[in-house]
Design an enzyme around this catalytic site. Structure first.
Site, PDB file in Angstrom:
ATOM      1  N   GLU A 143      44.352  -6.316  -9.630  1.00  0.00           N
ATOM      2  CA  GLU A 143      45.695  -6.720 -10.077  1.00  0.00           C
ATOM      3  C   GLU A 143      45.886  -8.228  -9.888  1.00  0.00           C
ATOM      4  O   GLU A 143      46.399  -8.931 -10.770  1.00  0.00           O
ATOM      5  CB  GLU A 143      46.773  -5.990  -9.258  1.00  0.00           C
ATOM      6  CG  GLU A 143      46.856  -4.503  -9.517  1.00  0.00           C
ATOM      7  CD  GLU A 143      46.006  -3.684  -8.544  1.00  0.00           C
ATOM      8  OE1 GLU A 143      44.919  -4.175  -8.131  1.00  0.00           O
ATOM      9  OE2 GLU A 143      46.412  -2.564  -8.211  1.00  0.00           O
ATOM     10  N   LYS A 194      43.218 -11.354   0.426  1.00  0.00           N
ATOM     11  CA  LYS A 194      42.283 -11.431   1.545  1.00  0.00           C
ATOM     12  C   LYS A 194      40.846 -11.356   1.013  1.00  0.00           C
ATOM     13  O   LYS A 194      39.994 -12.148   1.391  1.00  0.00           O
ATOM     14  CB  LYS A 194      42.560 -10.305   2.547  1.00  0.00           C
ATOM     15  CG  LYS A 194      41.598 -10.333   3.707  1.00  0.00           C
ATOM     16  CD  LYS A 194      41.880  -9.294   4.757  1.00  0.00           C
ATOM     17  CE  LYS A 194      40.749  -9.375   5.790  1.00  0.00           C
ATOM     18  NZ  LYS A 194      40.831  -8.372   6.822  1.00  0.00           N
ATOM     19  N   GLY A 254      45.150  -7.183   6.137  1.00  0.00           N
ATOM     20  CA  GLY A 254      46.022  -7.490   4.992  1.00  0.00           C
ATOM     21  C   GLY A 254      47.493  -7.299   5.306  1.00  0.00           C
ATOM     22  O   GLY A 254      48.323  -8.173   5.042  1.00  0.00           O
ATOM     23  N   ARG A 255      47.850  -6.145   5.910  1.00  0.00           N
ATOM     24  CA  ARG A 255      49.273  -5.870   6.154  1.00  0.00           C
ATOM     25  C   ARG A 255      49.819  -6.616   7.366  1.00  0.00           C
ATOM     26  O   ARG A 255      50.980  -6.437   7.736  1.00  0.00           O
ATOM     27  CB  ARG A 255      49.505  -4.362   6.278  1.00  0.00           C
ATOM     28  CG  ARG A 255      48.633  -3.650   7.295  1.00  0.00           C
ATOM     29  CD  ARG A 255      48.734  -2.131   7.162  1.00  0.00           C
ATOM     30  NE  ARG A 255      47.762  -1.413   7.973  1.00  0.00           N
ATOM     31  CZ  ARG A 255      46.501  -1.165   7.598  1.00  0.00           C
ATOM     32  NH1 ARG A 255      46.068  -1.595   6.433  1.00  0.00           N
ATOM     33  NH2 ARG A 255      45.682  -0.482   8.369  1.00  0.00           N
ATOM     34  N   GLU A 297      50.317   2.723   5.830  1.00  0.00           N
ATOM     35  CA  GLU A 297      48.912   2.353   5.643  1.00  0.00           C
ATOM     36  C   GLU A 297      48.202   2.314   7.000  1.00  0.00           C
ATOM     37  O   GLU A 297      47.019   2.619   7.100  1.00  0.00           O
ATOM     38  CB  GLU A 297      48.800   0.994   4.924  1.00  0.00           C
ATOM     39  CG  GLU A 297      47.408   0.740   4.356  1.00  0.00           C
ATOM     40  CD  GLU A 297      47.363  -0.415   3.358  1.00  0.00           C
ATOM     41  OE1 GLU A 297      47.318  -0.177   2.139  1.00  0.00           O
ATOM     42  OE2 GLU A 297      47.382  -1.584   3.805  1.00  0.00           O
ATOM     43  N   LYS A 339      41.254   3.599  -6.609  1.00  0.00           N
ATOM     44  CA  LYS A 339      40.757   2.341  -7.205  1.00  0.00           C
ATOM     45  C   LYS A 339      39.449   2.612  -7.937  1.00  0.00           C
ATOM     46  O   LYS A 339      39.220   2.099  -9.037  1.00  0.00           O
ATOM     47  CB  LYS A 339      40.500   1.290  -6.125  1.00  0.00           C
ATOM     48  CG  LYS A 339      41.722   0.698  -5.485  1.00  0.00           C
ATOM     49  CD  LYS A 339      41.289  -0.416  -4.516  1.00  0.00           C
ATOM     50  CE  LYS A 339      42.391  -0.795  -3.568  1.00  0.00           C
ATOM     51  NZ  LYS A 339      41.981  -1.702  -2.506  1.00  0.00           N
ATOM     52  N   HIS A 395      76.481   5.597  -0.043  1.00  0.00           N
ATOM     53  CA  HIS A 395      77.094   6.181  -1.232  1.00  0.00           C
ATOM     54  C   HIS A 395      76.050   6.860  -2.113  1.00  0.00           C
ATOM     55  O   HIS A 395      76.291   7.134  -3.277  1.00  0.00           O
ATOM     56  CB  HIS A 395      77.835   5.091  -2.016  1.00  0.00           C
ATOM     57  CG  HIS A 395      78.922   4.473  -1.185  1.00  0.00           C
ATOM     58  ND1 HIS A 395      80.196   5.001  -1.101  1.00  0.00           N
ATOM     59  CD2 HIS A 395      78.896   3.410  -0.337  1.00  0.00           C
ATOM     60  CE1 HIS A 395      80.914   4.271  -0.260  1.00  0.00           C
ATOM     61  NE2 HIS A 395      80.148   3.298   0.224  1.00  0.00           N
TER      62      HIS A 395
HETATM   63  O1  F6P Z   1      44.594  -1.433  -1.503  1.00  0.00           O
HETATM   64  C1  F6P Z   1      45.200  -1.697  -0.276  1.00  0.00           C
HETATM   65  C2  F6P Z   1      44.946  -3.123   0.145  1.00  0.00           C
HETATM   66  O2  F6P Z   1      43.632  -3.298   0.532  1.00  0.00           O
HETATM   67  C3  F6P Z   1      45.900  -3.527   1.260  1.00  0.00           C
HETATM   68  O3  F6P Z   1      45.471  -3.145   2.517  1.00  0.00           O
HETATM   69  C4  F6P Z   1      45.975  -4.998   1.058  1.00  0.00           C
HETATM   70  O4  F6P Z   1      47.075  -5.570   1.709  1.00  0.00           O
HETATM   71  C5  F6P Z   1      46.063  -5.066  -0.452  1.00  0.00           C
HETATM   72  O5  F6P Z   1      45.216  -4.040  -0.907  1.00  0.00           O
HETATM   73  C6  F6P Z   1      45.667  -6.379  -1.073  1.00  0.00           C
HETATM   74  O6  F6P Z   1      44.358  -6.732  -0.751  1.00  0.00           O
HETATM   75  P1  F6P Z   1      43.860  -8.219  -0.941  1.00  0.00           P
HETATM   76  O7  F6P Z   1      44.688  -9.087  -0.085  1.00  0.00           O
HETATM   77  O8  F6P Z   1      42.418  -8.203  -0.529  1.00  0.00           O
HETATM   78  O9  F6P Z   1      44.014  -8.566  -2.391  1.00  0.00           O
END
Ligand code: F6P
Length: 504
Positions: free
Chosen positions: A197, A191, A250-251, A336, A477, A367
């Site tokens: 990452e 987003k 994002g979620r 979240e 972060k 199990h």
């Molecule tokens: O660190 C949490 C977060 O901001 C989530 O809310 C989001 O889905 C994820 O990181 C990834 O963010 P982006 O889509 O901006 O890379």
């Protein structure tokens, strides 16, 4: 908290709490606490009869919902008002499925049209042979696509999709090993287009393409983002930048261009069915009031267990291998969204907010962890999710045994068993809800996800919190960045760990 809200909670706290056995003395219990929603992809049965909700609780929860202005907040959500108050943003994932503010629905339609054109161009071979897609994203930019692709491509996919989220290079290497660089596209899903990452993984993926003889590596990249300018600056051609609105959290973003791998794996029509299934639940959520509103009913039970019974976790078991990623998806959605400690106006909350969501797949979990659920000292409300139609072509005995076990667990948790030997006794009176789909297909999966989105929203309204920000993820972060840049001194334990790992 307003006086009416405080009063509703104290009245709820003061109510008698009958056992499930007592509640089942009512011969109509199941018909009154279990409803079937007829949806585009088949019906879904929502059975909340094995929870401790009774009519007195329901009446007071309805009053609490009114005191918390559920109707007003729901209307604000769908109207495109800035309900994410801490970030001054609208929250418009429902517009992606055609429900909500007209201008936002139109914008989503235009973005979907661009996405559809690219999906169909790839399927039509316009961009050369594309056999594999490595989708790189994390959190909401990965969990939804991963769930949907895993659930819906069991019979094969139009394009082979690999979802990579972890910065641990092992994750990316696993995808490289499964793909031919000559026929692989890379989707960079973020987003913000700033997530460390994702950008690091994307750069390594481009390196892998280059090392394997691909000359125009950026020509193989699709960007899925609400920050198109950043993607273009990073090197992606505008024609392959699939934007979505800033107002899609994002979620909640798998309905937007973040769902590109779903559409590429299944084809556009199936992706459209996925949106339709969710839209049907949006309409149910908008048009049903009080206890008849199924996401609200589920949230009433959630609040009952979290606040009135002190349950710190809730468990979700999918009795369907296709939904094995559903619990991980729900973890982000619920924890979240509602793992908050201050109210909308910044005051400390008056009670617990989100429990810890956890779970697994049945029958495996039986199990492994069900011992605690039946005989442990903590009470855990459980959701079972299953489908009447099996996803396999083996002897029907497989699916019959799977479903029998699912229903047996709910029955056993509720009934318990007496024994003269305390180690062999089951206390019973343990709650569960069962969501039974006619079948798992794009529309029913879309509906299931939308049901949980709205349930999460209702829980946020009951707790009077903002379900749409996530400031709690920032501090870690920032410290990771400080470590990366060097020059900051941390506590003695962290310093020793950094030294042991040779990082400082
Ligand atoms: O660190 C949490 C977060 O901001 C989530 O809310 C989001 O889905 C994820 O990181 C990834 O963010 P982006 O889509 O901006 O890379």
């Amino acid at each position: 908290m307003s006086d009416t809200v405080t009063k509703a909670w104290s009245e709820l706290e003061a109510l008698p709490k009958p056992t499930l056995a007592a509640l089942f003395a009512d011969a109509d219990r199941v018909s009154r606490y279990c409803d079937v929603l007829d949806l585009p992809g088949g019906a879904i049965r929502f059975d909340w009869s094995k929870t401790h909700l009774d009519d007195a609780h329901v009446q007071l929860f309805e009053a609490l919902a009114q005191a918390c202005d559920l109707d007003g907040r729901r209307a604000a959500l769908f109207s495109g008002a800035k309900v994410n108050v801490t970030e001054g943003r609208s929250v418009e994932h429902t517009a992606q499925r055609g429900v909500g503010n007209e201008a936002s629905v139109d914008e989503a339609g235009r973005n979907h049209a661009k996405m559809r054109a690219l999906v169909e161009a790839i399927h039509g071979g316009v961009l050369g042979e594309v056999k594999h897609l490595i989708h790189i994203g994390i959190g909401g930019s990965a969990l939804g696509p991963d769930l949907a692709v895993d659930a819906l491509t069991r019979d094969g996919a139009m394009t082979d999709v690999h979802i990579v989220s972890n910065i641990d290079g092992c994750a990316l290497e696993e995808a490289f090993a499964a793909c031919d660089p000559a026929t692989t596209m890379i989707a960079v899903a973020s987003k913000t287009f700033t997530t460390t990452e994702t950008i690091t993984n994307a750069e390594s993926a481009l390196g892998w393409l280059a090392e394997n003889g691909v000359s125009d590596t950026y020509g193989r990249v699709v960007a899925l983002t609400a920050a198109p300018g950043k993607a273009i600056e990073w090197g992606v051609d505008e024609t392959r930048v699939l934007p979505f609105a800033e107002s899609v959290g994002g979620r909640y973003s798998l309905w937007s261009s973040i769902g590109f791998p779903i559409a590429l794996a299944l084809g556009w029509d199936e992706f459209a069915s996925f949106l339709d299934g969710a839209a049907a639940v949006d309409r149910h959520f908008l048009e049903s009031e009080g206890f008849a509103n199924l996401p609200l009913r589920a949230a009433m039970a959630d609040q009952f267990y979290t606040r009135l019974r002190g349950c710190q976790t809730r468990a979700v078991f999918a009795y369907d291998e296709r939904l094995r990623l559903f619990p991980s998806y729900l973890q982000q959605l619920e924890m979240e969204s509602n793992g908050k400690r201050v109210t909308l106006d910044g005051h400390p909350v008056s009670g617990p907010t989100a429990p810890i969501t956890w779970g697994g797949v049945g029958t495996d979990a039986q199990h492994a962890v069900f011992q605690l659920l039946h005989q442990g000292t903590v009470l855990t409300p459980i959701d079972f999710i299953a489908a009447i139609q099996s996803g396999d072509t083996l002897d029907p005995a497989h699916h019959r045994i799977l479903l029998s076990n699912c229903f047996a667990q709910g029955a056993a948790l509720m009934a318990g068993k007496q024994s003269d030997d305390p180690a062999r006794a089951y206390p019973g009176d343990r709650p569960s809800a069962t969501i039974l789909c006619d079948e798992i297909n794009p529309a029913t999966l879309g509906a299931l996800i939308a049901f949980h989105e709205h349930r999460t929203f209702c829980n946020g309204v009951f707790c009077q919190i903002n379900s749409f920000d996530q400031f709690g993820v920032e501090l870690g972060k920032e410290i990771a960045k400080q470590i990366e840049h060097g020059g900051t001194t941390f506590d003695a334990s962290t310093e020793a760990l950094l030294t042991a790992a040779g990082i400082n």
